[in-house]
Write an enzyme that holds these catalytic residues in place. Structure first.
Site, PDB file in Angstrom:
ATOM      1  N   HIS A  37      12.562  60.686  63.969  1.00  0.00           N
ATOM      2  CA  HIS A  37      12.708  62.069  63.515  1.00  0.00           C
ATOM      3  C   HIS A  37      11.686  62.390  62.425  1.00  0.00           C
ATOM      4  O   HIS A  37      11.104  63.472  62.398  1.00  0.00           O
ATOM      5  CB  HIS A  37      14.117  62.310  62.953  1.00  0.00           C
ATOM      6  N   GLN A  61      26.233  69.945  74.959  1.00  0.00           N
ATOM      7  CA  GLN A  61      25.362  69.056  75.729  1.00  0.00           C
ATOM      8  C   GLN A  61      26.001  67.698  75.972  1.00  0.00           C
ATOM      9  O   GLN A  61      25.382  66.815  76.541  1.00  0.00           O
ATOM     10  CB  GLN A  61      23.989  68.907  75.060  1.00  0.00           C
ATOM     11  N   ARG A 152       8.704  62.685  72.730  1.00  0.00           N
ATOM     12  CA  ARG A 152       8.466  62.337  74.129  1.00  0.00           C
ATOM     13  C   ARG A 152       9.470  61.304  74.606  1.00  0.00           C
ATOM     14  O   ARG A 152       9.571  61.034  75.792  1.00  0.00           O
ATOM     15  CB  ARG A 152       7.033  61.821  74.295  1.00  0.00           C
ATOM     16  N   ASP A 154      12.582  61.715  74.718  1.00  0.00           N
ATOM     17  CA  ASP A 154      13.445  62.493  75.611  1.00  0.00           C
ATOM     18  C   ASP A 154      12.532  63.325  76.508  1.00  0.00           C
ATOM     19  O   ASP A 154      12.439  64.546  76.373  1.00  0.00           O
ATOM     20  CB  ASP A 154      14.395  63.352  74.787  1.00  0.00           C
ATOM     21  N   VAL A 180       8.477  56.679  68.572  1.00  0.00           N
ATOM     22  CA  VAL A 180       8.382  55.708  67.478  1.00  0.00           C
ATOM     23  C   VAL A 180       9.284  54.524  67.829  1.00  0.00           C
ATOM     24  O   VAL A 180      10.432  54.711  68.241  1.00  0.00           O
ATOM     25  CB  VAL A 180       8.805  56.342  66.136  1.00  0.00           C
ATOM     26  N   SER A 189      16.460  54.954  67.987  1.00  0.00           N
ATOM     27  CA  SER A 189      17.482  55.878  68.474  1.00  0.00           C
ATOM     28  C   SER A 189      18.697  55.800  67.574  1.00  0.00           C
ATOM     29  O   SER A 189      19.027  54.728  67.050  1.00  0.00           O
ATOM     30  CB  SER A 189      17.887  55.503  69.904  1.00  0.00           C
ATOM     31  N   SER A 190      19.350  56.940  67.430  1.00  0.00           N
ATOM     32  CA  SER A 190      20.575  56.981  66.628  1.00  0.00           C
ATOM     33  C   SER A 190      21.641  56.085  67.233  1.00  0.00           C
ATOM     34  O   SER A 190      22.586  55.689  66.554  1.00  0.00           O
ATOM     35  CB  SER A 190      21.108  58.411  66.556  1.00  0.00           C
ATOM     36  N   ARG A 191      21.503  55.764  68.520  1.00  0.00           N
ATOM     37  CA  ARG A 191      22.543  54.976  69.184  1.00  0.00           C
ATOM     38  C   ARG A 191      22.291  53.466  69.074  1.00  0.00           C
ATOM     39  O   ARG A 191      23.169  52.684  69.429  1.00  0.00           O
ATOM     40  CB  ARG A 191      22.674  55.387  70.648  1.00  0.00           C
TER      41      ARG A 191
END
Ligand code: AMP
Length: 288
Positions: A37, A61, A152, A154, A180, A189-191
């Site tokens: 981010h 979503q 990119r 997503d 990144v 990723s947040s996950r």
């Protein structure tokens, strides 16, 4: 850096900045901010002189049974991280009530981009991209940007939103920022925080498999069936990986390609579960 939480306050601020001749850039996020981010915020600075970062976990979503409730919400840390790196004039944090006054279930107006959601994530997450396009349209109306910046990582989201901007003549430029990664190649990723140590150790297989496929294309392989087979085989070397999809699609219509074009671009994309955690990754390959 000022924080705004109502659509009206955001619009007033954006209008004032536009009147002052500023070039407005929007970076939409769902928070739980990481280096990926922050790279978008940095890129945003190159495209304008007034950056708004939005933080909004958008309920429409997420499908039934998806992780809307569990999605990490770390607002205080996010604000501190943005403050520390600088680069954002405004943080826009609308509430669900501000964006869906009658509640998400009562939303009756949707933005839908047809065809581009038929494969990849769209095939497995019905309604997901309609939620994305609709909330991004709301964000565009609230923040009135000249430019919007997306990752990119997503890829399908980026290409669908570009198509929305073109088809609706929004006059907003969409910028795509390279993914990144962690030092071992895993896309940030947040996950990722939900991976067990054993799963985390296996997760770099996504990027390794994508790189191997890119190498095969550069090496002259043009049969997509063989490329997909190799991609799946490589992902399968991680004992806990459950493949949701592994595909090669064109970057215009996002349809599976049967034989690679001699020149042009192909998107190689995967989604893989480790336990309950779903990871996605992709590479854009220029076919030599
Ligand atoms: P999210 O908060 O996950 O909805 O992501 C917000 C934006 O950050 C989207 O445009 C993502 O594509 C982008 N993004 C997420 N992870 C990365 C990453 N590892 N590298 C670059 N951009 C990313």
């Amino acid at each position: 850096m000022q924080r705004l939480s109502t659509v009206q306050a955001m619009q007033q601020e954006a209008d004032a900045a536009r009147s002052a001749g500023r070039r407005l850039v929007l970076v939409p996020t769902m928070g739980a901010l990481h280096e990926g981010h922050l790279a978008l915020v940095q890129a945003a600075r190159h495209h304008g002189d007034h950056v708004t970062v939005s933080i909004f976990v958008n309920p429409t979503q997420f499908g039934p049974g998806e992780d809307f409730e569990q999605y990490p919400r770390t607002l205080e840390a996010d604000l501190a991280a943005l403050q520390a790196v600088g680069g954002a004039e405004v943080v826009f944090t609308p509430t669900v009530e501000a964006f869906y006054p009658d509640g998400p279930a009562m939303q009756r107006t949707w933005v839908t981009v047809t065809e581009l959601d038929a494969h990849l994530c769209g095939a497995h997450r019905p309604g997901h991209f309609q939620g994305v396009t609709t909330v991004v349209a709301k964000l565009f109306h609230a923040c009135r940007p000249h430019v919007a910046v997306f990752g990119r990582k997503d890829a399908q989201q980026l290409l669908i939103l570009r198509r929305m901007a073109r088809d609706l003549n929004l006059g907003i430029e969409l910028v795509g920022v390279p993914t990144v990664r962690e030092p071992d190649g895993l896309a940030r990723s947040s996950r990722n925080r939900f991976l067990s140590p054993a799963e985390r150790a296996q997760a770099p297989v996504l990027y390794q498999a994508l790189q191997a496929t890119e190498g095969a294309i550069r090496g002259g392989e043009r049969r997509t069936e063989a490329l997909v087979e190799g991609l799946r085989r490589h992902l399968g070397t991680a004992p806990d990986a459950r493949i949701q999809y592994a595909s090669l699609v064109d970057t215009e219509r996002l349809q599976p390609v049967e034989t690679l074009p001699l020149h042009g671009e192909v998107l190689v994309a995967v989604a893989v579960y480790f336990g309950a955690t779903r990871l996605i990754d992709n590479v854009f390959v220029q076919v030599p």
